[in-house]
Design an enzyme around this catalytic site. Structure first.
Site, PDB file in Angstrom:
ATOM      1  N   GLU A 158      84.278  28.720  74.917  1.00 55.21           N
ATOM      2  CA  GLU A 158      84.200  28.509  73.467  1.00 55.21           C
ATOM      3  C   GLU A 158      85.512  28.859  72.762  1.00 55.21           C
ATOM      4  OE1 GLU A 158      81.174  30.738  71.367  1.00 55.21           O
ATOM      5  OE2 GLU A 158      81.626  32.574  72.414  1.00 55.21           O
ATOM      6  N   HIS A 185      75.132  27.787  98.109  1.00 57.47           N
ATOM      7  CA  HIS A 185      74.097  26.753  98.018  1.00 57.47           C
ATOM      8  C   HIS A 185      74.573  25.527  97.244  1.00 57.47           C
ATOM      9  CE1 HIS A 185      71.221  29.444  99.865  1.00 57.47           C
ATOM     10  NE2 HIS A 185      71.591  30.389  99.015  1.00 57.47           N
ATOM     11  N   ASN A 215      72.339  23.408  52.745  1.00 59.89           N
ATOM     12  CA  ASN A 215      72.485  23.882  54.119  1.00 59.89           C
ATOM     13  C   ASN A 215      71.184  23.565  54.845  1.00 59.89           C
ATOM     14  OD1 ASN A 215      72.891  25.295  56.466  1.00 59.89           O
ATOM     15  ND2 ASN A 215      72.753  27.323  55.538  1.00 59.89           N
ATOM     16  N   GLY A 216      71.280  23.005  56.050  1.00 63.20           N
ATOM     17  CA  GLY A 216      70.065  22.669  56.801  1.00 63.20           C
ATOM     18  C   GLY A 216      70.034  21.176  57.074  1.00 63.20           C
ATOM     19  N   CYS A 244      76.818  25.703  57.573  1.00 60.91           N
ATOM     20  CA  CYS A 244      77.184  25.489  56.170  1.00 60.91           C
ATOM     21  C   CYS A 244      76.997  26.765  55.364  1.00 60.91           C
ATOM     22  CB  CYS A 244      76.306  24.404  55.562  1.00 60.91           C
ATOM     23  SG  CYS A 244      76.404  22.849  56.426  1.00 60.91           S
ATOM     24  N   LYS A 275      79.179  30.259  63.157  1.00 60.41           N
ATOM     25  CA  LYS A 275      78.793  31.630  63.472  1.00 60.41           C
ATOM     26  C   LYS A 275      77.283  31.768  63.512  1.00 60.41           C
ATOM     27  CE  LYS A 275      79.327  35.989  64.256  1.00 60.41           C
ATOM     28  NZ  LYS A 275      79.596  36.302  65.681  1.00 60.41           N
ATOM     29  N   TRP A 320      79.598  22.179  57.706  1.00 59.18           N
ATOM     30  CA  TRP A 320      79.732  22.005  59.151  1.00 59.18           C
ATOM     31  C   TRP A 320      78.989  20.718  59.460  1.00 59.18           C
ATOM     32  CZ3 TRP A 320      76.266  22.817  63.541  1.00 59.18           C
ATOM     33  CH2 TRP A 320      76.933  23.010  64.746  1.00 59.18           C
ATOM     34  N   ARG A 366      81.374  31.603  59.292  1.00 61.61           N
ATOM     35  CA  ARG A 366      80.229  30.836  59.774  1.00 61.61           C
ATOM     36  C   ARG A 366      80.669  29.524  60.425  1.00 61.61           C
ATOM     37  NH1 ARG A 366      75.535  32.480  56.546  1.00 61.61           N
ATOM     38  NH2 ARG A 366      74.639  30.426  56.633  1.00 61.61           N
ATOM     39  N   LYS A 390      82.446  32.839  76.859  1.00 61.18           N
ATOM     40  CA  LYS A 390      83.548  33.310  76.019  1.00 61.18           C
ATOM     41  C   LYS A 390      84.783  32.474  76.262  1.00 61.18           C
ATOM     42  CE  LYS A 390      82.072  35.237  73.546  1.00 61.18           C
ATOM     43  NZ  LYS A 390      80.744  35.762  73.435  1.00 61.18           N
ATOM     44  N   GLU A 446      78.100  35.074  80.505  1.00 56.31           N
ATOM     45  CA  GLU A 446      78.699  35.415  79.210  1.00 56.31           C
ATOM     46  C   GLU A 446      80.233  35.274  79.256  1.00 56.31           C
ATOM     47  OE1 GLU A 446      78.184  35.756  76.226  1.00 56.31           O
ATOM     48  OE2 GLU A 446      79.641  37.143  75.383  1.00 56.31           O
TER      49      GLU A 446
HETATM   50  O1  M6R Z   1      73.372  35.159  65.673  1.00 55.82           O
HETATM   51  P1  M6R Z   1      72.798  34.910  67.039  1.00 55.82           P
HETATM   52  O2  M6R Z   1      72.955  36.063  67.963  1.00 55.82           O
HETATM   53  O3  M6R Z   1      71.372  34.425  66.966  1.00 55.82           O
HETATM   54  O4  M6R Z   1      73.655  33.711  67.626  1.00 55.82           O
HETATM   55  C1  M6R Z   1      73.348  33.155  68.866  1.00 55.82           C
HETATM   56  C2  M6R Z   1      74.453  32.250  69.357  1.00 55.82           C
HETATM   57  O5  M6R Z   1      74.654  31.183  68.465  1.00 55.82           O
HETATM   58  C3  M6R Z   1      75.760  33.015  69.546  1.00 55.82           C
HETATM   59  O6  M6R Z   1      75.613  34.092  70.407  1.00 55.82           O
HETATM   60  C4  M6R Z   1      76.833  32.066  70.101  1.00 55.82           C
HETATM   61  O7  M6R Z   1      76.522  31.680  71.392  1.00 55.82           O
HETATM   62  C5  M6R Z   1      78.222  32.716  70.036  1.00 55.82           C
HETATM   63  N1  M6R Z   1      79.184  31.708  69.696  1.00 55.82           N
HETATM   64  C6  M6R Z   1      78.648  33.324  71.321  1.00 55.82           C
HETATM   65  O8  M6R Z   1      79.907  33.881  71.253  1.00 55.82           O
END
Ligand code: M6R
Length: 606
Positions: free
Chosen positions: A486, A502, A99-100, A2, A601, A74, A27, A483, A479
């Site tokens: 997501e 395994h 927010n929260g 948010c 974000k 959000w 965000r 990517k 990673e």
């Molecule tokens: O701002 P941060 O690095 O703490 O965020 C951590 C994760 O939320 C962030 O890396 C998330 O996994 C991304 N969507 C990855 O692309």
């Protein structure tokens, strides 16, 4: 996550608030709204979906008034609907954005409903507005009312409230969730982060946990939880207006992928001493005192920590453990074998990571924040900061922040190894030279867009994909899979190549895409055999590798090469084609690249 914005003392502030909300779009959100106070009452507009919908509603019915608040939501408590979108009004007298999460909202709501308060949303946030009404009905002053609301709520929050009878001010408060107050010449502003305010002012006050403030056009009166006036320092933030546009690229993500040579070079500058050698921003004694490290992070930042474990243990011989931040404090970890916690976070606001870092600090570990946003909560609370200098990262999928984190972490590993005497001067010089060459090498790796396009075209029709890597490239496989999933919503899993036999090899079926990361390192032969096994069972091998390792996997269906590099640094270079592959696949599929569904974000809830 948010986003909150607000303005006071600015004529017809509706458009300015909408503009500020656009800066928080990165965000992630699923609905938005703005309310202003026109002198007689509130004017409110809310809409589900993108800000364009809110914009067109406001175009039809412009908002008037010189004080107002806005929000991008959000969804957490309550589905995505206009009724659940913020701002929330109670009794036409108090309106809030939040927010929260208010953890005890159910009990509070039950009590308030019994007292006759009528709720119009399913959110936890709405209780805030009703609590204010309840406090004012009890005859409490502004300060006493705010204190009573804060005493009643539990959880992490940042909120702003606008009161019908006090149209010259905003009431704001925070605990764990970020909130910045911007000071202008004739007006004041609030925002979830300084980026939201960057076009309005660079003079910012960050509230501390449990602070509240009354923000007027003239400035802000800040109080601690007990209601005692406190002085919170005004800082000048570096964010500038020009840093947050797409710069001619189709998506922020595409721009940010291309910004990596700069992001790495700037981050490297922060790790380079006056003598031109890579070092860490701490004294030799401080480095010497590091005897064990716990890394705390989430998502992509966690994968950066996993890569760094290979580097720090391999080079400096200092033990490292990597913890998923959301798991750390709840499993009551034994902390005595570590001297230091490194919290890695692009935003510096991930609540999981912040809470994990606080837990480490409470257990007497020295805390180091490795963050990209300088004024962020983790940066402010850590004992020491190692900055990445990637600039604002707007695309929800982390790209330049990741390679900048890796750059800082390899630099830290070498500096630590040198101080510990665990590395020969000659090996240190070799690695230093390779790190210094990284911006240029990454620039060359960026030329693979066209070669990757047809691979992405095919990958877009896959239902599932595997990512494999061995040794220091294993975390990069994780990673790469993150990517892809997501951004393109294709199911993807990362595995250590050697682990395939395994169990996971059972997943291989005809034409399953297997994205393999390979370097010419000491496990090259073994990693290539693991890939041969996958290929023999029908896996379609998409090889991302350095030029000198290509011959080892002559059975690959597609090959993308990056320049040759010291194998230790291969994760930085091979991250680039992995990002491009995920990006182009998402573009092929037509997904929302910069704001993938369900994602935010900066995740400021646990
Ligand atoms: O701002 P941060 O690095 O703490 O965020 C951590 C994760 O939320 C962030 O890396 C998330 O996994 C991304 N969507 C990855 O692309």
């Amino acid at each position: 996550m948010c986003g909150i914005v607000g303005a006071v003392g600015l004529a017809n502030c509706g458009d300015t608030l909408l503009d500020a909300l656009r800066r928080l779009e990165y965000r992630g959100y699923d609905s938005a709204g703005i309310v202003t106070h026109n002198g007689a009452g509130f004017e409110i507009t809310r809409s589900i979906g993108k800000l364009a919908s809110l914009d067109s509603l406001i175009r039809k019915n412009p908002l008037s008034g010189d004080v107002g608040i806005g929000h991008t939501r959000w969804a957490t408590h309550g589905g995505v609907s206009e009724a659940n979108a913020h701002p929330h009004i109670a009794a036409e007298r108090v309106v809030i954005v939040h927010n929260g999460i208010i953890e005890n909202h159910r009990q509070l709501r039950a009590r308030l409903e019994q007292e006759g308060h009528l709720f119009s949303s399913d959110t936890d946030s709405e209780v805030l507005a009703h609590l204010f009404v309840e406090a004012f009905d009890a005859g409490l002053s502004l300060t006493e009312a705010t204190k009573s609301v804060l005493a009643a709520i539990e959880g992490a929050y940042a909120f702003a409230a606008l009161v019908l009878d006090h149209r010259d001010m905003l009431i704001v408060a925070r605990n764990a969730s970020p909130l910045a107050i911007g000071l202008g010449d004739d007006a004041s502003f609030i925002g979830s982060d300084a980026i939201a305010l960057a076009h309005l002012t660079r003079r910012v006050i960050y509230l501390k946990d449990n602070d509240f403030a009354f923000v007027t056009a003239e400035g802000a009166a800040v109080f601690d939880a007990k209601g005692t006036p406190v002085n919170r320092e005004e800082v000048i933030v570096a964010a500038s207006q020009g840093l947050v546009d797409k710069g001619g690229y189709r998506h922020f993500m595409e721009k940010e992928i291309h910004e990596q040579p700069d992001a790495i070079a700037h981050s490297l500058a922060a790790m380079t001493g006056a003598d031109g050698r890579i070092s860490a921003p701490m004294s030799r004694d401080q480095l010497h005192d590091i005897t064990g490290i716990v890394m705390l992070a989430a998502g992509t930042s966690h994968y950066a920590s996993l890569v760094a474990r290979y580097w720090i243990e391999g080079l400096a011989r200092v033990p490292v453990t990597c913890e998923i931040a959301s798991e750390y404090r709840y499993r009551k970890p034994v902390t005595s074998s570590f001297s230091t916690a490194i919290a890695i976070s692009q935003s510096g606001e991930s609540l999981d990571t912040l809470m994990a870092m606080r837990h480490a600090g409470e257990n007497d570990l020295q805390t180091i924040g490795l963050v990209n946003v300088p004024g962020s909560t983790i940066a402010r609370e850590a004992d020491a900061v190692m900055p990445t200098r990637a600039g604002p990262e707007i695309g929800v999928a982390s790209t330049k922040a990741f390679t900048a984190q890796l750059t800082v972490l390899i630099s830290f590993a070498v500096a630590l190894a040198e101080v510990k005497g665990a590395i020969t001067p000659q090996r240190a010089d070799e690695i230093q030279a390779q790190i210094q060459a990284m911006p240029g090498l990454v620039g060359k790796a960026l030329t693979s867009f066209d070669a990757i396009r047809p691979i992405a075209h095919d990958l877009a029709s896959a239902r599932s994909a595997l990512f494999l890597g061995r040794d220091v490239l294993f975390p990069l496989a994780l990673e790469g899979a993150l990517k892809l999933k997501e951004l393109s919503y294709i199911h993807a899993e990362g595995f250590a190549s050697g682990e395939m036999k395994h169990g996971p090899i059972a997943l291989i079926e005809d034409a399953l895409p297997v994205v393999a990361m390979l370097a010419a390192d000491e496990v090259l032969g073994k990693a290539a055999s693991n890939l041969r096994e996958a290929s023999a069972r029908g896996g379609r091998i998409i090889l991302l590798t350095e030029e000198k390792a290509v011959a080892e996997v002559d059975f690959a269906e597609s090959v993308i090469t990056v320049p040759n590099v010291d194998p230790l640094l291969a994760p930085i270079l091979l991250a680039v084609p992995a990002q491009i592959l995920a990006y182009l696949t998402a573009v092929e599929k037509g997904t929302d690249v910069d704001q993938p569904r369900n994602l935010a974000k900066s995740v400021t809830v646990e």
